[in-house]
Structure formats: structure tokens, C-alpha cells
Design a protein around this motif. Structure first.
Motif, PDB file in Angstrom:
ATOM      1  N   ALA A 169      39.183  32.015  53.127  1.00  0.00           N
ATOM      2  CA  ALA A 169      37.913  32.731  53.261  1.00  0.00           C
ATOM      3  C   ALA A 169      36.802  31.894  52.642  1.00  0.00           C
ATOM      4  N   PHE A 170      35.644  31.889  53.281  1.00  0.00           N
ATOM      5  CA  PHE A 170      34.470  31.212  52.729  1.00  0.00           C
ATOM      6  C   PHE A 170      33.600  32.197  51.970  1.00  0.00           C
ATOM      7  N   HIS A 171      32.934  31.681  50.945  1.00  0.00           N
ATOM      8  CA  HIS A 171      31.941  32.472  50.223  1.00  0.00           C
ATOM      9  C   HIS A 171      30.765  32.742  51.155  1.00  0.00           C
ATOM     10  N   LYS A 172      30.127  33.906  51.003  1.00  0.00           N
ATOM     11  CA  LYS A 172      29.029  34.290  51.886  1.00  0.00           C
ATOM     12  C   LYS A 172      27.775  33.448  51.669  1.00  0.00           C
ATOM     13  N   GLU A 173      27.591  32.921  50.455  1.00  0.00           N
ATOM     14  CA  GLU A 173      26.373  32.164  50.157  1.00  0.00           C
ATOM     15  C   GLU A 173      26.642  30.708  49.791  1.00  0.00           C
ATOM     16  N   TYR A 174      27.668  30.485  48.976  1.00  0.00           N
ATOM     17  CA  TYR A 174      27.985  29.123  48.551  1.00  0.00           C
ATOM     18  C   TYR A 174      29.022  28.520  49.501  1.00  0.00           C
ATOM     19  N   ASN A 175      29.037  27.202  49.567  1.00  0.00           N
ATOM     20  CA  ASN A 175      29.996  26.518  50.437  1.00  0.00           C
ATOM     21  C   ASN A 175      31.312  26.328  49.686  1.00  0.00           C
ATOM     22  N   ARG A 217      40.137  37.368  47.828  1.00  0.00           N
ATOM     23  CA  ARG A 217      38.816  37.375  48.445  1.00  0.00           C
ATOM     24  C   ARG A 217      37.730  37.270  47.371  1.00  0.00           C
ATOM     25  N   PHE A 218      36.573  36.695  47.773  1.00  0.00           N
ATOM     26  CA  PHE A 218      35.390  36.729  46.927  1.00  0.00           C
ATOM     27  C   PHE A 218      34.856  38.155  46.866  1.00  0.00           C
ATOM     28  N   THR A 230      42.232  38.450  43.184  1.00  0.00           N
ATOM     29  CA  THR A 230      43.496  38.030  43.784  1.00  0.00           C
ATOM     30  C   THR A 230      44.540  39.108  43.528  1.00  0.00           C
ATOM     31  N   ALA A 231      45.473  39.278  44.473  1.00  0.00           N
ATOM     32  CA  ALA A 231      46.566  40.234  44.321  1.00  0.00           C
ATOM     33  C   ALA A 231      47.887  39.488  44.429  1.00  0.00           C
ATOM     34  N   SER A 232      48.936  40.018  43.798  1.00  0.00           N
ATOM     35  CA  SER A 232      50.214  39.323  43.789  1.00  0.00           C
ATOM     36  C   SER A 232      51.379  40.285  43.959  1.00  0.00           C
ATOM     37  N   ASP A 233      52.548  39.676  44.145  1.00  0.00           N
ATOM     38  CA  ASP A 233      53.761  40.428  44.448  1.00  0.00           C
ATOM     39  C   ASP A 233      54.286  41.211  43.251  1.00  0.00           C
ATOM     40  N   ASP A 234      53.786  40.926  42.046  1.00  0.00           N
ATOM     41  CA  ASP A 234      54.260  41.634  40.856  1.00  0.00           C
ATOM     42  C   ASP A 234      53.454  42.890  40.551  1.00  0.00           C
ATOM     43  N   GLY A 235      52.591  43.311  41.483  1.00  0.00           N
ATOM     44  CA  GLY A 235      51.849  44.556  41.306  1.00  0.00           C
ATOM     45  C   GLY A 235      50.567  44.416  40.528  1.00  0.00           C
ATOM     46  N   GLN A 236      50.030  43.210  40.435  1.00  0.00           N
ATOM     47  CA  GLN A 236      48.774  42.988  39.724  1.00  0.00           C
ATOM     48  C   GLN A 236      47.689  42.503  40.676  1.00  0.00           C
ATOM     49  N   ALA A 237      46.474  42.998  40.454  1.00  0.00           N
ATOM     50  CA  ALA A 237      45.280  42.458  41.086  1.00  0.00           C
ATOM     51  C   ALA A 237      44.346  42.040  39.947  1.00  0.00           C
ATOM     52  N   ILE A 238      43.845  40.807  40.005  1.00  0.00           N
ATOM     53  CA  ILE A 238      43.079  40.244  38.895  1.00  0.00           C
ATOM     54  C   ILE A 238      41.656  39.939  39.347  1.00  0.00           C
ATOM     55  N   LEU A 239      40.697  40.351  38.525  1.00  0.00           N
ATOM     56  CA  LEU A 239      39.290  40.019  38.725  1.00  0.00           C
ATOM     57  C   LEU A 239      38.962  38.813  37.862  1.00  0.00           C
ATOM     58  N   TRP A 240      38.510  37.712  38.511  1.00  0.00           N
ATOM     59  CA  TRP A 240      38.240  36.453  37.832  1.00  0.00           C
ATOM     60  C   TRP A 240      36.729  36.190  37.787  1.00  0.00           C
ATOM     61  N   ASN A 241      36.295  35.552  36.710  1.00  0.00           N
ATOM     62  CA  ASN A 241      34.903  35.128  36.572  1.00  0.00           C
ATOM     63  C   ASN A 241      34.866  33.600  36.660  1.00  0.00           C
ATOM     64  N   LEU A 242      34.399  33.067  37.789  1.00  0.00           N
ATOM     65  CA  LEU A 242      34.396  31.627  37.995  1.00  0.00           C
ATOM     66  C   LEU A 242      33.400  30.902  37.097  1.00  0.00           C
ATOM     67  N   SER A 272      49.767  44.555  48.411  1.00  0.00           N
ATOM     68  CA  SER A 272      49.732  43.785  49.661  1.00  0.00           C
ATOM     69  C   SER A 272      48.317  43.499  50.148  1.00  0.00           C
ATOM     70  N   TYR A 273      47.343  44.324  49.726  1.00  0.00           N
ATOM     71  CA  TYR A 273      46.004  44.207  50.289  1.00  0.00           C
ATOM     72  C   TYR A 273      45.030  44.939  49.382  1.00  0.00           C
ATOM     73  N   PHE A 274      43.752  44.627  49.526  1.00  0.00           N
ATOM     74  CA  PHE A 274      42.699  45.416  48.884  1.00  0.00           C
ATOM     75  C   PHE A 274      41.436  45.305  49.720  1.00  0.00           C
ATOM     76  N   ALA A 275      40.545  46.280  49.546  1.00  0.00           N
ATOM     77  CA  ALA A 275      39.283  46.306  50.287  1.00  0.00           C
ATOM     78  C   ALA A 275      38.160  46.633  49.322  1.00  0.00           C
ATOM     79  N   PHE A 276      36.996  46.016  49.557  1.00  0.00           N
ATOM     80  CA  PHE A 276      35.805  46.261  48.745  1.00  0.00           C
ATOM     81  C   PHE A 276      34.877  47.240  49.455  1.00  0.00           C
ATOM     82  N   SER A 277      34.122  48.009  48.660  1.00  0.00           N
ATOM     83  CA  SER A 277      32.983  48.730  49.219  1.00  0.00           C
ATOM     84  C   SER A 277      31.897  47.717  49.559  1.00  0.00           C
TER      85      SER A 277
END
Length: 488
Positions: A169-175, A217-218, A230-242, A272-277
Motif C-alpha cells: 500500500a502507498f501512503h496517501k500523501e508521501y511517496n 496499512r497507513f 499492523t496485525a499479526s497471527d498472534d492476535g495483536q494489532a500494533i499502532l506505530w509512530n514512524l 486477519s483484517y482491520f478497517a479504519f473510519s
């Protein structure tokens, strides 16, 4: 003669007939739907893994199991050997192994593809070399493999990839390009660092996990430009600050930036998946623990004994693995998909249960088995919903109008439906929703295209390498689906 109606009576009778006709037409449009017919064909030699549109909507990419990705020109239609109308081929991109997906970069500067070997390839969509056989081959400008990829994949002969999602997936604003390839990590690449002659771009971020990354996804939103989930097979979804990286060395490579973990969302089994508002404030995670959870990313809870977590607004119970989820663009509704049913929820008007937990109203349950298809998408105005079913159908629903099914349970009114060979599908919307691409993987697979389904222009279906574009008569007035294209 005296028994015949006079002129005034005849006028009244005519008026009543017109009123009756109008009411019957309204009734028919409310309770009946259109079945669709094919009119345009796209041929592909191999089993299609995914498909996507160019930002302008006039070109289409298909990636296949035979190692080929093909760029189609929707503005150049022609007739094939069977007399069917098909788009022209702008170029073929050949790989050494199965191609999982291919997508356009912002502004269509290049095409990026991901193959089963783990290699990320960049192609120039405007430069094609014609072979002696008359085949146009696109020029590959760069190819790179994430550090440590080969050793990470050596434990399994099969890629541990979710077949229902694009793995880039590409970022919407940055390359920036986000990739994950069946290993326990994801990568963010700075594509602006790709001058001619450089093999790989700079690493913007390395996102390590303890188990296989299933989705990434961004985060959308003007205030969230430096954040990734990011989401993983161990049941965790992590929010990262780049914006706050540390550095780590991977298998003798140069140190790479590892962002800070802002928050962790947990399920008891694989996510397996997540969606943003739309604004990125809410996230809906789906899991094989039979639940989907709604989190508020703007409210992070500090706890010394556990990782920081977002506020859990509600847990949505299901009767099986939750495969897919989507927000309506107005963020008033969500849809969740299991193997046996599709559920439509109202999240605008929550209620409080006797135990104090927040409960959302289940508006409708569509008992249409979807198998592992797992897809649903709202229209841009939030009034329509498109779903895929295992029972050989793709259906467009009116979510503003609920009717009773044969079991007297509320479901959305059906607007249009197309029959297709059963298979595992996934989808991607083109810019402006002029088209919706649906694709499958495996032997019995193909690519579906919905062309302007909000204004009634067309839907496509492909089965075993042949794709059909089908008119969607959502409005009564049909217009040619190839309007604006040139037939040669």
C-alpha cells in the motif's frame, strides 16, 4: 351510449391509471432487483491473484499465478478472435514466480509488484519494448528483497499470506510504500530515495512482530500521517509512530529504523483484517476468536502493567471467524463478514447493556454463506452496500431500506445481483468509485470489475481467465459502458 364514461370521467380514469403505474413502478423498484448481463471481456492467461486500477481509472493491472502481471488500456477497446470487446494490452511484466499483487504508485509514476520470491519490482508503465513476437514488455527499473527475507521464509514452502488483501500500500500523501510478505515483519520504504541505478530505496521503518504479519496499512487522517497499524497471527494489532524510531541491525545489514509502539490491540486469536473510519479515529479489528472489536485510537489508555491500549468501545459477537469489516464513509454503520453471514451494525446510536458494556444495534443479518470470500464495501454516499456470496452471486443492497426475508428477519433491499462461478474473491475500489475490482486466487478464479455502479454503468466478471464487464442497471436509464472509450 349513456353507460359510457363522459370526458371528465375518462380523464379521471386516465389519471388513476398513471398513478397506479407510478406506484407499481415504485413498488417494483423497492422489492425487485436487476440481474446483469455481460458485454465486455478481459482475457488473462493465468489465474488472477489481484487487480487494481490506475488513479485516472483508464488502466487496469492484473497479477497472476503464472508469473505475469498485465497492464490493460481501457481507453483502447478492440474485438478479440471470438468477436468479444476487450481492452488493449499496454504491456506485460514477467516475474520469476507467482505475482501476489501489483499496484500503481501515486501519480502513476511507476508500477510496483510483489512476487512469491519476496522481490518487490518497479516498472515504468510508459516504456514498453516490443518483442519479435509483437508482445509489449514493460521495463523493470528496480528490484529488491527486504533484508532477512529468504531465511525468514525458509521454514515453510508456502507463503503465509492472506489471499483476500493486497500486500502493499502507498501512503496517501508521501511517496512511502508499505509491504508485508508472509514473514514476521513489515517494511515502509521511502520511494523518493530511488534515483537511477540504486537497487533498493531507503528503509523508512522496520516493523517487527513475534508471528506472521497478516495485514498492514497507513492510518488515515491529517493528524496521523506518521502512523501505521499492523496485525499479526498472534492476535495483536500494533499502532506505530514512524516519527520516533530507534535503530536495529538485521542479519549484518545496516541499522534500520524501528518505530515506537504507540498502542497494542489484542484478541485471543489471530487478527486477519482491520478497517479504519474515514478520519482514522476508529479502527475495527476482525479475528478468528469469533469477535470484531471497535477501538478509539484517539483515546490511549496508560497502564503500567500492560502495553498502552486504545479505548475499547465495543466487542461485536459473531458465530465464527470474522473475515472482513468495513465502515460506511459517514462512519454511522459498519459491516462485518463471517463464513456464514453478513452483518450490518448501527454504531451511531450505542446502547448500554445491564452489565454496563456498550452494545451496538444489529440492523440486518444477511444469511448468505460467503465461504472464505470475506468482502463488503459501501458506496461513497453510504447508501449502498456490495457483498459477495459463496452461492454464486455478487449483490448490491440499499442499506437505507430494510425488508423482511423468508424468515421474517430484516435485510437490506436488494438492488442488483450478478451470478458468477463460486470462488474466493477480494476487491478494490477505483478512484471515484467508477469501478470496483474483484479478484480471486487459485484455479477457478478471475477478476470482477464494477463500472460506475452508483450510476449504473457496468460490472465485470472473469472465470478461469476470462473477464466479463456487465451492465448494472441501478438507474432505469442505461448508458453504454464503454462511453468515452474508443473501439478499434
Amino acid at each position: 351510449m349513456n353507460n359510457l364514461p363522459n370526458k371528465t370521467s375518462r380523464r379521471r380514469l386516465t389519471s388513476l391509471l398513471f398513478v397506479g403505474l407510478a406506484l407499481s413502478t415504485f413498488y417494483a423498484r423497492s422489492f425487485y432487483y436487476h440481474e446483469l448481463d455481460a458485454f465486455l471481456v478481459i482475457e488473462h492467461s493465468g489465474g488472477v491473484q489481484c487487480a487494481s486500477f490506475s488513479p485516472d481509472g483508464f488502466r487496469i493491472l492484473t497479477a497472476a499465478g503464472d508469473g505475469n502481471a498485465i497492464l490493460w488500456d481501457m481507453a483502447t477497446l478492440r474485438r478479440n478472435r471470438n468477436g468479444k470487446i476487450t481492452p488493449g494490452v499496454s504491456g506485460i511484466m514477467r516475474h520469476e514466480s507467482l505475482v501476489h499483487c501489483a499496484i500503481f504508485s501515486p501519480y502513476e509514476k511507476y508500477i510496483t509488484s510483489l512476487s512469491d520470491s519476496g522481490a518487490v519490482s518497479l516498472w515504468n508503465p510508459d516504456i514498453a519494448n516490443r518483442t519479435s513476437a509483437g508482445i509489449s514488455m514493460l521495463q523493470r527499473t528496480h528490484q529488491f528483497i527486504p533484508p532477512g527475507y529468504s531465511s525468514a521464509r525458509s521454514e515453510s514452502s508456502e507463503a503465509m499470506l492472506n489471499p483476500l488483501v493486497d500486500n502493499m500500500a502507498f501512503h496517501k500523501e508521501y511517496n512511502w510504500l508499505l509491504t508485508f510478505s508472509g514473514t514476521s515483519d513489515a517494511w515502509v520504504w521511502d520511494m523518493d530515495s530511488l534515483p537511477t541505478g540504486v537497487a533498493a530505496p531507503d528503509v523508512k521503518a522496520f516493523l517487527p512482530h513475534e508471528s506472521t504479519v497478516t495485514f498492514a496499512r497507513f492510518r488515515p487522517g491529517s493528524d496521523n500521517k506518521q502512523q501505521v497499524v499492523t496485525a499479526s497471527d498472534d492476535g495483536q494489532a500494533i499502532l506505530w509512530n514512524l516519527d520516533e524510531p530507534d535503530y536495529k541491525t538485521i542479519e549484518n545489514s545496516a541499522p534500520v529504523p524501528v518505530p515506537a509502539r504507540m498502542a497494542v490491540m489484542e484478541h485471543s486469536e489471530s487478527i486477519s483484517y482491520f478497517a479504519f473510519s474515514t478520519n482514522g479515529s476508529l479502527i475495527l479489528t476482525t479475528s478468528s476468536d469469533d469477535t470484531s472489536k471497535l477501538w478509539d485510537l484517539d483515546q490511549l489508555l496508560e497502564d503500567d502493567s500492560t502495553p498502552t491500549k486504545p479505548l475499547l468501545k465495543a466487542t461485536l459477537p459473531h458465530d465464527g471467524d470474522v473475515l472482513y469489516a468495513a465502515f460506511s464513509p459517514d462512519s454511522r454503520k459498519v459491516v462485518t463478514v463471517t463464513a456464514s453471514a453478513i452483518r450490518l451494525w448501527d454504531i451511531e446510536n450505542p446502547k448500554t447493556a445491564p452489565d454496563g458494556k456498550t452494545v451496538f444495534n444489529l440492523l440486518a443479518l444477511i444469511s448468505d454463506p460467503v465461504g472464505n470470500t470475506g468482502y463488503a464495501a459501501f458506496s461513497a454516499d453510504s447508501h449502498r452496500l456490495l457483498t459477495l456470496g459463496e452461492q454464486q452471486n455478487a449483490t448490491i443492497w440499499n442499506v437505507d431500506e430494510l425488508v423482511l426475508d423468508e424468515n421474517n428477519l430484516p435485510i437490506p433491499a436488494k438492488v442488483a445481483q450478478v451470478v458468477f462461478p463460486a470462488g474466493q474473491l477480494r476487491a478494490a475500489l477505483s478512484p471515484g468509485e467508477e469501478y470496483l475490482m474483484l479478484s480471486t486466487s487459485g484455479q477457478d478464479q478471475g477478476v470482477w470489475n464494477i463500472s460506475r455502479y452508483l450510476s449504473g454503468h457496468g460490472l465485470s466478471l472473469s472465470y478461469q481467465g476470462i473477464t466479463f464487464l456487465l451492465p448494472v442497471f441501478i438507474t432505469w436509464l442505461h448508458q453504454p459502458a464503454w462511453q468515452g472509450f474508443k473501439l478499434r
